[in-house]
Design an enzyme around this catalytic site. Structure first.
Site, mmCIF file in Angstrom:
data_model
loop_
_atom_site.group_PDB
_atom_site.id
_atom_site.type_symbol
_atom_site.label_atom_id
_atom_site.label_comp_id
_atom_site.label_asym_id
_atom_site.label_seq_id
_atom_site.Cartn_x
_atom_site.Cartn_y
_atom_site.Cartn_z
ATOM 1 N N ARG A 16 8.177 8.448 -6.552
ATOM 2 C CA ARG A 16 9.269 7.482 -6.336
ATOM 3 C C ARG A 16 8.747 6.240 -5.621
ATOM 4 N NH1 ARG A 16 13.073 6.855 -2.152
ATOM 5 N NH2 ARG A 16 12.372 8.781 -1.157
ATOM 6 N N ASP A 49 -0.375 6.046 9.761
ATOM 7 C CA ASP A 49 -1.235 6.751 8.819
ATOM 8 C C ASP A 49 -2.479 7.187 9.575
ATOM 9 O OD1 ASP A 49 -2.865 4.526 9.036
ATOM 10 O OD2 ASP A 49 -2.742 3.958 6.927
ATOM 11 N N VAL A 57 0.876 -1.175 0.000
ATOM 12 C CA VAL A 57 0.000 0.000 0.000
ATOM 13 C C VAL A 57 0.909 1.219 0.000
ATOM 14 C CG1 VAL A 57 -1.910 1.187 1.121
ATOM 15 C CG2 VAL A 57 -1.654 -1.285 1.403
ATOM 16 N N PHE A 76 -7.554 -3.812 10.801
ATOM 17 C CA PHE A 76 -7.829 -3.811 12.243
ATOM 18 C C PHE A 76 -7.558 -2.455 12.884
ATOM 19 C CE2 PHE A 76 -3.325 -4.853 12.134
ATOM 20 C CZ PHE A 76 -2.808 -4.186 13.221
ATOM 21 N N LEU A 77 -6.746 -1.610 12.232
ATOM 22 C CA LEU A 77 -6.446 -0.305 12.818
ATOM 23 C C LEU A 77 -7.687 0.591 12.789
ATOM 24 C CD1 LEU A 77 -2.929 0.182 11.196
ATOM 25 C CD2 LEU A 77 -3.403 -0.400 13.573
ATOM 26 N N ASP A 78 -8.211 0.846 11.585
ATOM 27 C CA ASP A 78 -9.434 1.634 11.489
ATOM 28 C C ASP A 78 -10.580 0.955 12.226
ATOM 29 O OD1 ASP A 78 -9.804 4.210 10.151
ATOM 30 O OD2 ASP A 78 -8.694 3.297 8.510
ATOM 31 N N ARG A 95 -6.860 2.930 -4.400
ATOM 32 C CA ARG A 95 -7.799 3.151 -3.297
ATOM 33 C C ARG A 95 -8.331 4.576 -3.376
ATOM 34 N NH1 ARG A 95 -6.781 1.832 3.093
ATOM 35 N NH2 ARG A 95 -5.058 3.314 2.859
ATOM 36 N N SER A 114 -3.027 7.223 3.474
ATOM 37 C CA SER A 114 -1.585 7.465 3.514
ATOM 38 C C SER A 114 -1.183 8.758 2.810
ATOM 39 C CB SER A 114 -0.833 6.279 2.895
ATOM 40 O OG SER A 114 -1.056 6.208 1.500
#
EC number: 2.3.3.9
Length: 727
Positions: free
Chosen positions: A125, A634, A118, A461-463, A340, A276
């Site tokens: 770059r 992020d 991701v 799992f973070l969000d 995304r 991100s």
């Protein structure tokens, strides 16, 4: 003041209008008049639906908040709580059994299990490196990280350390024994690889000549049969290439002249316009759109400077080999790209509607990223020599959707975009992020709404933790952040995603994915732990770097994911009751030292990320934590940290002055961690006038009021404030 072009009822920022007309549309077969007329109609007709869906989120949240307030002070009655969620339409009936019908999907998604990168699309770059990370050096990945210990004389050092190099070679040979074992002996004892007819023959140190235990794993080579320069192997759908050059610095130290083992690594990559990146206006969006267009056209390039030297980085071509039968074998040289888009929440000033309102950014992204992606279709005459999809599909990951109605809206939007661009129905495929609680508990219904478009479900799992906290904000104080992964709901959530995906027929048609490894420097730990993702039945999982992709690829050689999935089918492991178990702290009698530790850890994390977001426009950072361990941060990690502290503040575990004191204590720590950056502006000691510091404070103190606990509204407003103040 943004210069705008009037197009129908829309006021389009000139920088975006010019990009679409002069760069994105030529070669697609769609003229500017047709595109803008279609875009006007899509925005005008779908923006009100978008707003209605957001209003429903707020309404459901208000009802849940009130239920918890009405039942304050008593243990949660799980049955009553579940019945309430059903009554208000939060928890919906499970649909009758069905299987997805998605068609025209590339094999990287349908039949190849492997890592997924991701990458922030605003950084050309990074985008190029990720696209080219389809293949990666195992030797480099092992030598350059802590995957190989530096003990016993194996330090990395400034030059080549043969002790370390020998350990790398030994690790790689053991890997080859696991992925493509010999009929007898070990790759560690190999002295020569040759092709005899159509068979790979390996000479061992004792003079024995052997073959592969499964000869069909040898699929190609380069060079002469009696002195090949490359041996191509295939195991569990992934390729591994043994590169041979006895005259090279590494090959000269190897008994068989092997100079490297190159692995097929980042099979797929998500080019990210969402969590991100920091894209708050038309100028920012166009930077991302232009990079995405360049990737699809195959002409994105970036000038890279290393010391006094510079070179131009471009996209890799396909890899050519001689197949076992003597024909040419061509393998894709680049990662298959998803894009995304943003979710349904935010608007963006890149386009204003007839009433002067910013348009929903998700609608904007769908229109523009799809237009750019037409150039990456091999069935299109718009693409350059380096196409993305060979099956005529455009892959869009849609994040932060709450329940099946929102997925249905996405599929309607995608259908409308196809009409604008003259694309066949179902060209636009959708990846459904399972990262909001209402989507998790209704996952089968969500998948059914995209039954002919879904190519991906993924646990984030973070969000998902951020939404878990916010949904039950009024229920009581939550466990500490480090304890969250041990809670009943999270294991059930991870299993539920795989179980549901398999029950809905995703195997062979779509990816079932797992989340990010955030500790970018701790690759030994990743090698030990992340094999759990393929073992859980996930045919892809997120990695933070090309190096991480190469190392994680070794897991898919050791685990046959599709066999794991076969063993899991029809054996559901998780229940919705477990998922609905709220992670409340069993006791809130933390010591003052424990509270201070939690405050400091979270405030340091928040400040470290937010200061780069606001001041530098960097949406994804390696942020050192309070112990100086680099973590990939992020907006999802920010959401957890800010929501946890907002929850503790709401329930009196900490006070507003405690929060502010912790922020002021941690700001100098973050300043010190950034002292090597010449562009960095210290937050301390002038806290009141520092926009980044004030944004961090607002994210916590106003966290309970933020929609679903999202950080974007505050971040976007504060970033625009910073840009205006420094114009």
């Amino acid at each position: 003041m943004t210069e705008r072009v009037q197009v129908g009822s829309l006021q389009v920022a000139k920088v975006l209008y010019d990009f679409v007309v002069e760069e994105a549309l030529p070669g697609t077969g769609v003229d500017a008049e047709t595109f803008w007329a279609g875009a006007d109609k899509v925005i005008t007709e779908l923006a009100p639906k978008n707003r209605d869906l957001l209003a429903k989120r707020d309404d459901l949240q208000a009802q849940i908040d009130q239920w918890h307030r009405d039942h304050a002070g008593a243990p949660i009655d799980a049955a009553a709580y579940k019945a309430f969620l059903q009554e208000i339409g939060y928890l919906l009936p499970t649909p009758a059994e069905f299987s997805v019908t998605t068609a025209n999907v590339d094999t990287e998604i349908t039949s190849t299990a492997g890592p997924q990168l991701v990458v922030p699309i605003l950084n050309a770059r990074f985008a190029l490196n990720a696209s080219n990370a389809r293949w990666g050096s195992l030797y480099d990945a092992l030598y350059g990280t802590n995957a190989i210990s530096e003990e016993n004389g194996a330090e990395k050092g400034s030059g080549y350390n043969k002790v370390r190099g020998d350990k790398v070679i030994a690790w790689a040979r053991e890997f080859l024994d696991a992925a493509a074992p010999l009929a007898s002996g070990s790759h560690a004892d190999s002295t020569k690889y040759v092709i005899d007819g159509s068979e790979l023959k390996i000479t061992l140190a004792d003079g024995t000549v052997t073959t592969l235990a499964q000869p069909e794993k040898f699929v190609g080579y380069l060079g002469a049969k009696d002195a090949p320069t490359s041996i191509l192997l295939l195991n569990n759908g992934l390729h591994a290439e043994i590169q041979i050059d006895a005259s090279s610095p590494i090959g000269s130290t190897d008994a068989a002249g092997v100079k490297d083992v190159v692995l097929e690594s980042a099979v797929t990559t998500i080019m990210d316009f969402e969590d991100s990146v920091a894209a708050v206006d038309a100028d920012d969006k166009v930077v991302g759109y232009r990079n995405w267009l360049g990737l699809n056209r195959g002409d994105l390039s970036e000038e890279i400077k290393k010391g006094a030297k510079s070179f131009t980085r471009t996209l890799n071509g396909d890899r050519k080999y001689t197949a076992v039968d003597g024909s040419e074998l061509s393998l894709h040289g680049r990662s298959l790209l998803f894009v995304r888009n943003v979710g349904h929440l935010m608007t963006n000033p890149a386009i204003l509607d007839a009433d002067g309102n910013e348009v929903p950014e998700g609608i904007l992204d769908a229109l523009i990223t799809s237009t750019c992606a037409v150039h990456g279709l091999s069935i299109s005459d718009a693409n350059g020599p380096l196409d993305n999809s060979r099956t005529g599909s455009i892959y869009i990951v849609k994040p932060k959707q709450h329940g099946p109605e929102e997925v249905a809206f996405t599929t309607e939007l995608f259908g409308r975009v196809e009409q604008v661009l003259g694309l066949p129905e179902n060209t636009l495929k959708v990846g459904i992020m399972d990262e909001e609680r209402r989507t998790t508990v209704n996952l089968a219904a969500c998948i059914k709404e995209a039954v002919d478009r879904v190519v991906f479900i993924n646990t984030g799992f973070l969000d998902r933790t951020g939404d878990e906290i916010h949904t039950s904000m009024e229920a009581g104080a939550m466990v500490r952040k480090a304890e969250m992964k041990k809670q009943k709901w999270i294991g059930a959530y991870e299993d539920w995603n795989v179980d549901t995906g398999l029950a809905c027929g995703l195997q062979g048609k779509a990816q079932i994915g797992k989340g990010m490894w955030a500790m970018t420097e701790l690759m030994a730990d990743m090698l030990e732990q992340k094999i759990g993702h393929p073992k859980a039945g996930a045919n892809t999982a997120w990695v933070p770097s090309p190096t991480g992709a190469t190392l994680h690829a070794t897991h898919y050689h050791r685990v046959d994911v599709f066999a794991v999935q076969d063993s899991l089918k029809g054996k559901p492991r998780a229940s919705v009751d477990d998922i609905l178990t709220i992670p409340l702290a069993p006791s809130t009698d933390w010591t003052d030292a424990e509270k201070k530790e939690e405050l400091d850890n979270n405030c340091q994390s928040i400040l470290g990320y937010v200061v780069r977001w606001i001041d530098a426009g960097v949406g994804c950072s390696k942020v050192p934590d309070i112990h100086d361990v680099a973590l990939m941060e992020d907006r999802a990690t920010l959401r957890i940290s800010s929501q946890l502290l907002a929850n503790w503040l709401r329930h009196g575990i900490v006070s507003e002055s405690d929060v502010v004191s912790a922020l002021e204590r941690m700001a100098p720590v973050v300043d010190r961690q950034n002292e090597g950056d010449a562009e960095y502006r210290n937050m301390a000691p002038d806290f009141d006038s520092n926009i980044a510091f004030q944004a961090a404070k607002e994210l916590i103190l106003e966290g309970a009021k933020q929609p679903s606990g999202y950080t974007e509204p505050i971040l976007h407003r504060r970033r625009r404030e910073y840009k205006a103040a420094n114009a």
